[in-house]
Design a protein around this motif. Structure first.
Motif, PDB file in Angstrom:
ATOM      1  N   THR A 140      22.478  85.520  55.392  1.00  0.00           N
ATOM      2  CA  THR A 140      22.760  84.285  56.095  1.00  0.00           C
ATOM      3  C   THR A 140      23.312  83.211  55.171  1.00  0.00           C
ATOM      4  N   GLY A 141      23.322  83.451  53.915  1.00  0.00           N
ATOM      5  CA  GLY A 141      23.782  82.442  52.962  1.00  0.00           C
ATOM      6  C   GLY A 141      25.306  82.485  52.812  1.00  0.00           C
ATOM      7  N   PHE A 142      25.767  81.588  52.029  1.00  0.00           N
ATOM      8  CA  PHE A 142      27.205  81.572  51.717  1.00  0.00           C
ATOM      9  C   PHE A 142      27.377  81.154  50.258  1.00  0.00           C
ATOM     10  N   PHE A 143      28.559  81.272  49.780  1.00  0.00           N
ATOM     11  CA  PHE A 143      28.791  80.857  48.387  1.00  0.00           C
ATOM     12  C   PHE A 143      30.103  80.099  48.294  1.00  0.00           C
ATOM     13  N   GLN A 144      30.158  79.306  47.257  1.00  0.00           N
ATOM     14  CA  GLN A 144      31.376  78.600  46.905  1.00  0.00           C
ATOM     15  C   GLN A 144      31.653  78.918  45.440  1.00  0.00           C
ATOM     16  N   GLY A 145      32.873  78.884  45.111  1.00  0.00           N
ATOM     17  CA  GLY A 145      33.191  79.150  43.701  1.00  0.00           C
ATOM     18  C   GLY A 145      34.627  78.789  43.358  1.00  0.00           C
ATOM     19  N   ARG A 146      34.833  78.727  42.121  1.00  0.00           N
ATOM     20  CA  ARG A 146      36.194  78.484  41.648  1.00  0.00           C
ATOM     21  C   ARG A 146      36.342  79.166  40.297  1.00  0.00           C
ATOM     22  N   TYR A 147      37.546  79.487  39.981  1.00  0.00           N
ATOM     23  CA  TYR A 147      37.813  80.011  38.634  1.00  0.00           C
ATOM     24  C   TYR A 147      39.100  79.381  38.115  1.00  0.00           C
ATOM     25  N   GLU A 148      39.148  79.281  36.801  1.00  0.00           N
ATOM     26  CA  GLU A 148      40.320  78.686  36.163  1.00  0.00           C
ATOM     27  C   GLU A 148      40.721  79.606  35.013  1.00  0.00           C
ATOM     28  N   LEU A 149      41.952  79.996  35.046  1.00  0.00           N
ATOM     29  CA  LEU A 149      42.470  80.914  34.030  1.00  0.00           C
ATOM     30  C   LEU A 149      43.406  80.137  33.113  1.00  0.00           C
ATOM     31  N   THR A 150      43.058  80.089  31.832  1.00  0.00           N
ATOM     32  CA  THR A 150      43.913  79.436  30.845  1.00  0.00           C
ATOM     33  C   THR A 150      44.437  80.502  29.896  1.00  0.00           C
ATOM     34  N   ALA A 151      45.194  80.060  28.911  1.00  0.00           N
ATOM     35  CA  ALA A 151      45.845  81.016  27.996  1.00  0.00           C
ATOM     36  C   ALA A 151      44.833  81.781  27.161  1.00  0.00           C
ATOM     37  N   ASN A 152      43.662  81.163  26.875  1.00  0.00           N
ATOM     38  CA  ASN A 152      42.744  81.849  25.971  1.00  0.00           C
ATOM     39  C   ASN A 152      41.346  82.074  26.558  1.00  0.00           C
ATOM     40  N   GLN A 153      41.113  81.711  27.831  1.00  0.00           N
ATOM     41  CA  GLN A 153      39.788  81.951  28.406  1.00  0.00           C
ATOM     42  C   GLN A 153      39.836  81.966  29.933  1.00  0.00           C
ATOM     43  N   LEU A 154      38.734  82.484  30.526  1.00  0.00           N
ATOM     44  CA  LEU A 154      38.553  82.517  31.975  1.00  0.00           C
ATOM     45  C   LEU A 154      37.251  81.778  32.283  1.00  0.00           C
TER      46      LEU A 154
END
Length: 179
Positions: A140-154
Motif C-alpha cells: 500500500t505504500g509508495f516511493f519517490q526518488g530522484r537520481y542525478e548522473l554527473t561525469a564522475n558519480q551517480l
C-alpha cells in the motif's frame, strides 16, 4: 782494301755516329756518357725565367684545384647536413605519431572502461526499479526518488513510504576515473 770492305767500314762509322747521337738525346743515358755543353749566361737567365713561369703556372693550377675541391667539399657537407636533418625530422615525426597513437588508445580504453561501468550501474538501477515497482504494486505504500548522473558519480535519493514509516536512502556512487 777492296771496295766492299770500304763500304762496310763507312756503314759501321755511320752507325756508331747515330748511336752517339741517340745516346746524347736519350734522357736515360747517364750524363757522363753524354757530351755536356756549358750553357751561356743568356741561356741560364732564360732557363731561370722559364722555371719561374712554369712554377707560377703550376702554383696557379694547384690553387685553382684547391679552390674547386673546397667548393665541392662545402657543397657535399651541406648535402650531408640536409640529409641528416631530414632523417632527424622523420624520426621525430615517427616518434610523435607513435606517442599520439598510444595516448589515443589509452583514452579509448579508459572511455570504454567508464562506459562499461556506467552501463552496469544503469542495468543495476533498472533492476532495482523493476523490483521496487513490483513490490510497490503489491503493497500500500509508495516511493519517490530522484537520481542525478554527473561525469564522475551517480547520486541516488529514494524515499519509501510504507504506511506510517518513511525510509530514506541516499547513495553516491563514484565512477573510477583517473586524471
Amino acid at each position: 782494301m777492296d771496295a766492299e770492305e770500304q763500304e762496310n767500314l763507312e756503314k759501321y762509322q755511320q752507325r756508331s755516329e747515330k748511336n752517339k747521337e741517340m745516346k746524347e738525346k736519350d734522357p736515360l743515358t747517364p750524363p757522363s756518357a753524354r757530351k755536356v755543353k756549358k750553357p751561356s749566361d743568356k741561356q741560364k737567365r732564360a732557363t731561370q725565367i722559364q722555371a719561374w713561369w712554369r712554377g707560377t703556372l703550376v702554383r696557379r693550377t694547384l690553387l685553382h684545384a684547391a679552390l674547386c675541391a673546397s667548393i665541392i667539399q662545402r657543397w657535399w657537407r651541406q648535402v650531408q647536413a640536409q640529409l641528416l636533418e631530414a632523417r632527424r625530422r622523420a624520426a621525430l615525426e615517427a616518434y610523435t605519431r607513435q606517442k599520439w597513437a598510444a595516448v589515443r588508445l589509452q583514452s579509448w580504453f579508459r572511455m570504454w572502461r567508464v562506459r562499461l561501468r556506467y552501463l552496469r550501474l544503469l542495468q543495476a538501477t533498472r533492476i532495482i526499479q523493476l523490483y521496487w515497482r513490483y513490490h510497490n504494486c503489491h503493497t500500500t505504500g509508495f516511493f519517490q526518488g530522484r537520481y542525478e548522473l554527473t561525469a564522475n558519480q551517480l547520486e541516488l535519493e529514494l524515499e519509501i513510504f510504507l504506511g506510517s514509516q518513511i525510509c530514506r536512502i541516499t547513495e553516491c556512487i563514484p565512477f573510477p576515473i583517473k586524471h
